[in-house]
Design a protein around this motif. Structure first.
Motif, PDB file in Angstrom:
ATOM      1  N   VAL A   9       0.835  -1.200   0.000  1.00  0.00           N
ATOM      2  CA  VAL A   9       0.000   0.000   0.000  1.00  0.00           C
ATOM      3  C   VAL A   9       0.874   1.255   0.000  1.00  0.00           C
ATOM      4  O   VAL A   9       1.774   1.416   0.816  1.00  0.00           O
ATOM      5  CB  VAL A   9      -0.985   0.000   1.184  1.00  0.00           C
ATOM      6  CG1 VAL A   9      -2.148  -0.952   0.907  1.00  0.00           C
ATOM      7  CG2 VAL A   9      -0.338  -0.331   2.514  1.00  0.00           C
ATOM      8  N   ALA A  11      -0.747   4.566  -1.143  1.00  0.00           N
ATOM      9  CA  ALA A  11      -1.718   5.550  -1.646  1.00  0.00           C
ATOM     10  C   ALA A  11      -1.933   6.704  -0.678  1.00  0.00           C
ATOM     11  O   ALA A  11      -2.889   7.464  -0.810  1.00  0.00           O
ATOM     12  CB  ALA A  11      -3.050   4.865  -1.930  1.00  0.00           C
ATOM     13  N   GLY A  12      -1.034   6.798   0.327  1.00  0.00           N
ATOM     14  CA  GLY A  12      -1.188   7.874   1.304  1.00  0.00           C
ATOM     15  C   GLY A  12      -0.634   9.188   0.793  1.00  0.00           C
ATOM     16  O   GLY A  12       0.053   9.242  -0.227  1.00  0.00           O
ATOM     17  N   GLY A  14       1.259  11.230   2.805  1.00  0.00           N
ATOM     18  CA  GLY A  14       2.524  11.530   3.465  1.00  0.00           C
ATOM     19  C   GLY A  14       2.550  12.889   4.150  1.00  0.00           C
ATOM     20  O   GLY A  14       3.576  13.580   4.154  1.00  0.00           O
ATOM     21  N   SER A  15       1.422  13.281   4.756  1.00  0.00           N
ATOM     22  CA  SER A  15       1.319  14.654   5.291  1.00  0.00           C
ATOM     23  C   SER A  15       2.348  14.940   6.384  1.00  0.00           C
ATOM     24  O   SER A  15       2.884  16.038   6.488  1.00  0.00           O
ATOM     25  CB  SER A  15      -0.090  14.917   5.817  1.00  0.00           C
ATOM     26  OG  SER A  15      -0.466  13.884   6.695  1.00  0.00           O
ATOM     27  N   ARG A  16       2.674  13.913   7.193  1.00  0.00           N
ATOM     28  CA  ARG A  16       3.631  14.152   8.292  1.00  0.00           C
ATOM     29  C   ARG A  16       5.042  14.406   7.757  1.00  0.00           C
ATOM     30  O   ARG A  16       5.893  14.917   8.472  1.00  0.00           O
ATOM     31  CB  ARG A  16       3.610  12.979   9.262  1.00  0.00           C
ATOM     32  CG  ARG A  16       2.375  12.904  10.141  1.00  0.00           C
ATOM     33  CD  ARG A  16       2.306  11.614  10.939  1.00  0.00           C
ATOM     34  NE  ARG A  16       1.892  10.501  10.079  1.00  0.00           N
ATOM     35  CZ  ARG A  16       1.716   9.247  10.534  1.00  0.00           C
ATOM     36  NH1 ARG A  16       1.955   8.951  11.814  1.00  0.00           N
ATOM     37  NH2 ARG A  16       1.313   8.295   9.724  1.00  0.00           N
ATOM     38  N   LYS A  23       5.670  11.017   0.185  1.00  0.00           N
ATOM     39  CA  LYS A  23       6.945  10.479   0.694  1.00  0.00           C
ATOM     40  C   LYS A  23       7.375   9.173   0.015  1.00  0.00           C
ATOM     41  O   LYS A  23       8.574   8.917  -0.111  1.00  0.00           O
ATOM     42  CB  LYS A  23       6.854  10.283   2.197  1.00  0.00           C
ATOM     43  CG  LYS A  23       5.784   9.269   2.615  1.00  0.00           C
ATOM     44  CD  LYS A  23       5.696   9.114   4.124  1.00  0.00           C
ATOM     45  CE  LYS A  23       4.624   8.124   4.509  1.00  0.00           C
ATOM     46  NZ  LYS A  23       4.521   7.959   5.956  1.00  0.00           N
ATOM     47  N   GLY A  81      -7.747   4.036  -1.377  1.00  0.00           N
ATOM     48  CA  GLY A  81      -8.928   4.721  -0.837  1.00  0.00           C
ATOM     49  C   GLY A  81      -8.546   5.768   0.183  1.00  0.00           C
ATOM     50  O   GLY A  81      -7.366   6.076   0.361  1.00  0.00           O
ATOM     51  N   GLU A  83      -8.653   5.824   3.467  1.00  0.00           N
ATOM     52  CA  GLU A  83      -7.863   5.343   4.603  1.00  0.00           C
ATOM     53  C   GLU A  83      -6.983   4.175   4.166  1.00  0.00           C
ATOM     54  O   GLU A  83      -7.329   3.474   3.192  1.00  0.00           O
ATOM     55  CB  GLU A  83      -8.784   4.857   5.744  1.00  0.00           C
ATOM     56  CG  GLU A  83      -9.717   5.921   6.305  1.00  0.00           C
ATOM     57  CD  GLU A  83      -8.974   7.044   7.060  1.00  0.00           C
ATOM     58  OE1 GLU A  83      -9.512   8.159   7.139  1.00  0.00           O
ATOM     59  OE2 GLU A  83      -7.830   6.792   7.526  1.00  0.00           O
ATOM     60  N   SER A  87      -7.475   1.094   1.212  1.00  0.00           N
ATOM     61  CA  SER A  87      -6.480   0.755   0.185  1.00  0.00           C
ATOM     62  C   SER A  87      -6.137  -0.730   0.247  1.00  0.00           C
ATOM     63  O   SER A  87      -6.084  -1.421  -0.767  1.00  0.00           O
ATOM     64  CB  SER A  87      -5.222   1.605   0.377  1.00  0.00           C
ATOM     65  OG  SER A  87      -5.522   2.984   0.248  1.00  0.00           O
ATOM     66  N   LYS A 211       9.247   2.625   9.407  1.00  0.00           N
ATOM     67  CA  LYS A 211       8.239   3.213   8.503  1.00  0.00           C
ATOM     68  C   LYS A 211       8.659   4.664   8.293  1.00  0.00           C
ATOM     69  O   LYS A 211       8.678   5.466   9.244  1.00  0.00           O
ATOM     70  CB  LYS A 211       6.847   3.157   9.136  1.00  0.00           C
ATOM     71  CG  LYS A 211       5.763   3.709   8.220  1.00  0.00           C
ATOM     72  CD  LYS A 211       4.371   3.356   8.712  1.00  0.00           C
ATOM     73  CE  LYS A 211       4.059   4.065   9.980  1.00  0.00           C
ATOM     74  NZ  LYS A 211       3.797   5.525   9.769  1.00  0.00           N
TER      75      LYS A 211
HETATM   76  N1  LIG Z   1      -5.307   6.077   2.380  1.00  0.00           N
HETATM   77  C1  LIG Z   1      -4.091   5.505   2.544  1.00  0.00           C
HETATM   78  C2  LIG Z   1      -3.253   5.889   3.630  1.00  0.00           C
HETATM   79  C3  LIG Z   1      -2.003   5.290   3.749  1.00  0.00           C
HETATM   80  N2  LIG Z   1      -1.629   4.353   2.822  1.00  0.00           N
HETATM   81  C4  LIG Z   1      -0.300   3.751   2.916  1.00  0.00           C
HETATM   82  O1  LIG Z   1      -0.145   3.089   4.152  1.00  0.00           O
HETATM   83  C5  LIG Z   1       1.247   3.125   4.535  1.00  0.00           C
HETATM   84  C6  LIG Z   1       1.388   3.582   5.982  1.00  0.00           C
HETATM   85  O2  LIG Z   1       0.707   4.797   6.127  1.00  0.00           O
HETATM   86  P1  LIG Z   1       1.407   6.156   6.611  1.00  0.00           P
HETATM   87  O3  LIG Z   1       2.837   5.951   6.953  1.00  0.00           O
HETATM   88  O4  LIG Z   1       0.509   6.800   7.610  1.00  0.00           O
HETATM   89  O5  LIG Z   1       1.375   7.023   5.267  1.00  0.00           O
HETATM   90  P2  LIG Z   1       0.514   8.328   4.983  1.00  0.00           P
HETATM   91  O6  LIG Z   1      -0.911   8.088   5.354  1.00  0.00           O
HETATM   92  O7  LIG Z   1       0.843   8.703   3.588  1.00  0.00           O
HETATM   93  O8  LIG Z   1       1.212   9.367   5.983  1.00  0.00           O
HETATM   94  P3  LIG Z   1       0.491  10.556   6.781  1.00  0.00           P
HETATM   95  O9  LIG Z   1      -0.344   9.867   7.842  1.00  0.00           O
HETATM   96  O10 LIG Z   1       1.691  11.294   7.363  1.00  0.00           O
HETATM   97  O11 LIG Z   1      -0.303  11.333   5.792  1.00  0.00           O
HETATM   98  C7  LIG Z   1       1.957   4.065   3.564  1.00  0.00           C
HETATM   99  O12 LIG Z   1       2.735   3.310   2.663  1.00  0.00           O
HETATM  100  C8  LIG Z   1       0.816   4.777   2.871  1.00  0.00           C
HETATM  101  O13 LIG Z   1       1.124   5.157   1.539  1.00  0.00           O
HETATM  102  C9  LIG Z   1      -2.463   3.984   1.771  1.00  0.00           C
HETATM  103  O14 LIG Z   1      -2.090   3.139   0.946  1.00  0.00           O
HETATM  104  N3  LIG Z   1      -3.690   4.553   1.661  1.00  0.00           N
END
Ligand SMILES: Nc1ccn([C@@H]2O[C@H](COP(=O)(O)OP(=O)(O)OP(=O)(O)O)[C@@H](O)[C@H]2O)c(=O)n1
Ligand SMILES: C[C@](O)(CO)[C@H](O)COP(=O)(O)O
Length: 231
Positions: A9, A11-12, A14-16, A23, A81, A83, A87, A211
């Motif tokens: 997965v 699809a995030g 990477g806001s942090r 990211k 998706g 969350e 995804s 991570k």
């Molecule tokens: N809707 C989402 C949210 C997260 N992920 C994936 O789940 C993994 C772990 O999530 P995290 O480290 O929290 O990534 P992000 O959600 O992108 O980071 P942030 O919370 O900082 O936005 C990452 O590979 C991220 O791309 C995803 O596929 N779909």
């Protein structure tokens, strides 16, 4: 022969990480973080198939990576998706018919050791579900909204949970479908299986399986790449 599928997965947003580029696409050594992760599972001979879940807008770019890096175990690149859970669910539904076991893995964890990945799968083959984890090193406390400490769990019982998380696919799909019916959203896949009453086992991994989440993780990842994973 039991087929082993991997859902990665990525699809995030990477806001942090506080970068404009998500990211998972930031460079690590000479290629994106996500490519390192894909290559790791591509190179595990027991892996039969990889489904990559990424942002809608990044599907074409990821398909180019699949070609450029000869990632021929990647059978699908699909949009995720809102969350992480959504995804993952989409990825699970894309796995080939006949897939018996699945590893769910974060695209931003490029450093799991292949031997530990296989140990996690073996534990799941024996017990149905297993996750990689490491004992926590810090004292962990429960703190309320006023930043007042409420309790201090016994550190000896606390583990930091990683991915991959390994499951019998039918068991995980059942847990995902139940969570969707009940509107439950968790932060990892094991949570969904735990709430069905199945015991999930922990397999001890290592502290290099980070991570990549905040800016401080980037130099650490470069160090691991050059000094531990030997690039
Ligand atoms: N809707 C989402 C949210 C997260 N992920 C994936 O789940 C993994 C772990 O999530 P995290 O480290 O929290 O990534 P992000 O959600 O992108 O980071 P942030 O919370 O900082 O936005 C990452 O590979 C991220 O791309 C995803 O596929 N779909
Ligand atoms: C799945 C996970 O990596 C286990 O530690 C973690 O829960 C992911 O959390 P995130 O907030 O989606 O990064």
């Amino acid at each position: 022969m039991s087929k082993l599928g991997v859902v990665i997965v990525a699809a995030g947003k990477g806001s942090r990480m506080k970068t404009t580029e998500s990211k998972q696409y930031l460079p690590l050594g000479d290629r994106p973080i996500l490519v390192h992760t894909l290559q790791l599972f591509q190179n595990i001979c027991e892996v039969d198939e990889i489904v990559l879940v990424t942002g809608e807008a990044d599907c074409d770019r990821c398909r180019e990576y699949v070609e450029r890096y000869a990632l021929d175990k990647v059978t699908a690149v699909i949009a995720g998706g809102a969350e992480r859970q959504h995804s993952v669910h989409r990825g699970l539904e894309k796995l080939a018919a006949g897939t018996e076991w699945v590893l769910v893995h974060d695209g931003v964890r490029p450093f799991p050791a292949a031997g530990q990945v296989l140990a996690c799968w073996r534990e799941a083959q024996e017990h149905g579900a297993a996750v990689l984890a490491v004992p926590v090193k810090d004292t962990i406390k429960v703190v309320d909204d006023a930043k007042c400490i409420q309790s201090t769990p016994d550190r000896r019982s606390l583990w930091a949970i990683q991915t991959p998380q390994a499951f019998q696919l039918s068991l995980l799909l059942e847990a995902y479908e139940r969570a969707e019916r009940e509107g439950f959203v968790g932060t990892d896949d094991a949570m969904l299986v735990e709430r069905t009453g199945t015991v999930v086992r922990v397999v001890e991994g290592d502290y290099y399986n980070i991570k990549i989440t905040t800016p401080e993780d980037l130099p650490w990842a470069e160090w691991i790449l050059h000094n531990v994973r030997g690039e």
